[in-house]
Design a protein around this motif. Structure first.
Motif, short mmCIF file in Angstrom:
data_model
loop_
_atom_site.label_atom_id
_atom_site.label_comp_id
_atom_site.label_asym_id
_atom_site.label_seq_id
_atom_site.Cartn_x
_atom_site.Cartn_y
_atom_site.Cartn_z
N GLY A 1 83.52 40.89 5.36
CA GLY A 1 82.87 42.27 5.26
C GLY A 1 82.72 42.69 3.86
O GLY A 1 82.80 42.09 2.72
N ILE A 2 82.30 44.12 4.13
CA ILE A 2 82.04 44.75 2.83
C ILE A 2 83.05 46.01 2.86
O ILE A 2 83.90 45.90 3.53
N GLU A 3 82.54 47.17 2.23
CA GLU A 3 83.29 48.40 2.17
C GLU A 3 83.52 48.92 3.79
O GLU A 3 82.41 49.12 4.37
N GLY B 1 83.23 51.67 6.36
CA GLY B 1 82.44 52.75 6.50
C GLY B 1 80.91 52.37 6.27
O GLY B 1 80.14 53.17 6.61
N ALA B 2 80.73 51.20 5.80
CA ALA B 2 79.09 50.76 5.84
C ALA B 2 78.68 50.75 7.22
O ALA B 2 79.52 50.26 8.09
N GLY B 3 77.58 51.00 7.28
CA GLY B 3 76.86 50.91 8.74
C GLY B 3 76.79 49.61 9.29
O GLY B 3 77.01 49.17 10.60
N LEU B 4 76.55 48.59 8.24
CA LEU B 4 76.63 47.24 8.69
C LEU B 4 78.29 46.79 9.26
O LEU B 4 78.26 46.03 9.99
N MET B 5 79.24 47.45 8.82
CA MET B 5 80.46 47.15 9.31
C MET B 5 80.74 47.56 10.59
O MET B 5 81.13 47.02 11.46
N GLY C 1 75.53 40.82 5.64
CA GLY C 1 74.66 40.60 4.62
C GLY C 1 73.47 41.48 5.00
O GLY C 1 73.44 42.06 6.01
N TRP C 2 72.69 41.75 3.97
CA TRP C 2 71.37 42.63 4.03
C TRP C 2 70.42 42.56 3.06
O TRP C 2 70.67 41.37 2.13
N THR C 3 69.17 42.84 3.54
CA THR C 3 67.99 42.68 2.63
C THR C 3 67.36 43.94 2.37
O THR C 3 67.22 44.79 3.42
N ALA D 1 78.10 52.28 -4.01
CA ALA D 1 78.06 51.18 -4.59
C ALA D 1 77.67 49.78 -4.14
O ALA D 1 78.21 48.57 -3.85
N TRP D 2 76.55 50.03 -3.10
CA TRP D 2 75.95 48.92 -2.67
C TRP D 2 74.77 48.44 -3.44
O TRP D 2 74.10 49.33 -4.20
N ASP D 3 74.70 47.02 -3.69
CA ASP D 3 73.74 46.52 -4.69
C ASP D 3 72.41 47.13 -4.86
O ASP D 3 71.69 47.62 -5.79
N SER D 4 71.85 47.27 -3.47
CA SER D 4 70.68 47.74 -3.22
C SER D 4 70.45 49.40 -3.87
O SER D 4 69.55 49.70 -4.14
N GLU D 5 71.62 50.20 -3.44
CA GLU D 5 71.64 51.48 -3.80
C GLU D 5 71.81 51.86 -5.32
O GLU D 5 71.39 52.67 -5.88
N ILE D 6 72.52 50.93 -5.91
CA ILE D 6 72.74 50.91 -7.44
C ILE D 6 71.44 50.78 -7.92
O ILE D 6 70.98 51.52 -9.06
N ALA E 1 69.74 56.15 2.61
CA ALA E 1 70.07 56.53 4.09
C ALA E 1 69.29 55.61 4.65
O ALA E 1 68.11 55.30 4.83
N TRP E 2 69.80 54.48 5.38
CA TRP E 2 69.19 53.51 6.20
C TRP E 2 69.04 53.88 7.57
O TRP E 2 70.16 53.93 8.39
N LEU E 3 67.77 54.08 8.04
CA LEU E 3 67.52 54.81 9.42
C LEU E 3 66.39 53.89 10.04
O LEU E 3 65.81 53.05 9.36
N THR F 1 68.84 52.86 12.27
CA THR F 1 70.13 52.46 13.03
C THR F 1 71.23 52.49 12.17
O THR F 1 72.42 52.85 12.47
N THR F 2 71.24 51.84 10.96
CA THR F 2 72.53 51.58 9.99
C THR F 2 73.40 52.67 9.98
O THR F 2 74.57 52.67 9.94
N HIS F 3 72.62 53.95 9.72
CA HIS F 3 73.49 54.95 9.36
C HIS F 3 73.17 56.33 10.33
O HIS F 3 73.53 57.71 10.21
N GLU F 4 73.05 55.71 11.64
CA GLU F 4 72.70 56.85 12.66
C GLU F 4 74.32 57.67 12.99
O GLU F 4 73.98 59.00 13.16
N ARG G 1 66.80 44.97 6.52
CA ARG G 1 67.49 44.10 7.56
C ARG G 1 69.09 43.77 7.31
O ARG G 1 69.35 43.80 6.02
N ILE G 2 69.83 44.02 8.39
CA ILE G 2 71.18 43.93 8.09
C ILE G 2 71.56 42.63 9.15
O ILE G 2 71.00 42.51 10.11
N GLY G 3 72.75 41.84 9.11
CA GLY G 3 73.14 40.92 10.02
C GLY G 3 74.26 39.94 9.54
O GLY G 3 74.77 40.29 8.39
N1 PBE Z 1 74.27 48.29 3.30
C1 PBE Z 1 73.35 48.39 2.12
C2 PBE Z 1 74.54 49.68 3.84
C3 PBE Z 1 73.48 50.32 3.77
C4 PBE Z 1 72.90 49.97 2.48
C5 PBE Z 1 73.51 47.62 4.38
C6 PBE Z 1 75.36 47.61 2.91
C7 PBE Z 1 75.40 49.78 5.05
O1 PBE Z 1 75.80 48.72 5.79
O2 PBE Z 1 75.83 51.00 5.34
#
Ligand code: PBE
Length: 266
Positions: A16-18, A20-24, A67-69, A173-178, A220-222, A224-227, A248-250
């Motif tokens: 996983g990642i951090e 609190g990430a929506g992906l988690m 992962g995410w795109t 500090a997500w690569d996309s948001e950096i 803010a990924w909407l 879904t991810t940050h709902e 995309r996330i998955g």
């Molecule tokens: N991410 C990148 C974040 C949003 C941007 C997919 C890792 C998340 O899962 O919250």
């Protein structure tokens, strides 16, 4: 190898990642919805996830990551998303720009640029790949802006310059948001702002803008991810709409792995 062996090959662990990430949060739900009780989602960081993926990939070993795109990993490695027939991860999303109440009145120039900021997944990926290949974050942002002057001009056209006014951008500090936050910082600096980037955890990022401690976020990924964060903090935030379309996330695996669907993990 037969799909049933995949769990044993990776120790029934998803990297996983951090927290609190929506992906988690979505991946915890995936474990539940698909009945993957024996699996563990390992908390980590975006950087450590990428390092583990690189290590496995170089050794052609099996690995499953969250992962995410857009993300540079798809340019560096041959990867695939596992199908999500239950649709837990949602479909394509947009990344929205959120600002604090009052910013429009206090800093109309910054507000206008933030409101206009919009780019493509390819643009974002370009900045991410440059950083991954060794550019500093600032340099990657400046290089992208130099190569895309027409786009940047659309964001700044007719906007009055300022003299060192302060703008605080909250980000995780997500690569996309950096990548995105550095580009916005660069453009706001080009019209005279003194921009500070404040790296926060996900909830404090939303809360920071909601409380007015930070001025804006472009992360803010909407919908879904940050709902869940929008449910908590959305009322006090000004949503300036999408700044990027088509994320995309998955669950992501190297293309050499012999599985195609989350259902293959059962
Ligand atoms: N991410 C990148 C974040 C949003 C941007 C997919 C890792 C998340 O899962 O919250």
């Amino acid at each position: 190898e037969p799909p049933a062996a995949v769990g044993e090959q990776v120790g029934f662990e998803i990297v996983g990642i951090e927290p609190g990430a929506g992906l988690m949060m979505a991946t915890e739900e995936v474990l539940d919805v698909y009945g993957l009780e024996e699996w563990t989602l390992v908390e980590s960081s975006s950087a450590a996830m990428a390092a583990a993926l690189r290590r496995a990939y170089e050794n052609q070993e099996p690995i499953i990551v969250t992962g995410w795109t857009p993300h540079w990993k798809f340019a560096s490695f041959d990867l695939k998303y596992l199908d999500d027939p239950q649709g837990v991860y949602g479909g394509d999303e947009q990344v929205h720009t959120l600002v604090r109440e009052g910013l429009e009145a206090d800093e109309p120039s910054a507000f206008t640029v933030l409101d206009r900021f919009f780019w493509t997944p390819d643009d974002m990926a370009e900045v991410m790949v440059a950083i991954e290949e060794g550019s500093s974050e600032e340099q990657a942002a400046a290089d992208w802006a130099a190569a895309n002057q027409d786009t940047v001009n659309e964001w700044t056209e007719g906007v009055e310059e300022v003299d060192g006014n302060r703008i605080d951008l909250a980000f995780v500090a997500w690569d996309s948001e950096i990548a995105s936050t550095n580009v916005v910082k660069y453009v706001l600096e080009s019209i005279g702002y003194d921009v500070r980037m404040r790296q926060l955890e996900p909830a404090p990022m939303f809360q920071g803008v909601e409380s007015g401690e930070a001025d804006a976020m472009v992360a803010a990924w909407l919908p879904t991810t940050h709902e869940s964060y929008m449910d908590r903090f959305g009322e006090g935030l000004v949503d300036l709409g999408p700044n990027l379309d088509g994320t995309r996330i998955g669950l992501v695996v190297p293309a050499y792995m012999d599985i195609d669907s989350i259902e293959d993990l059962r």
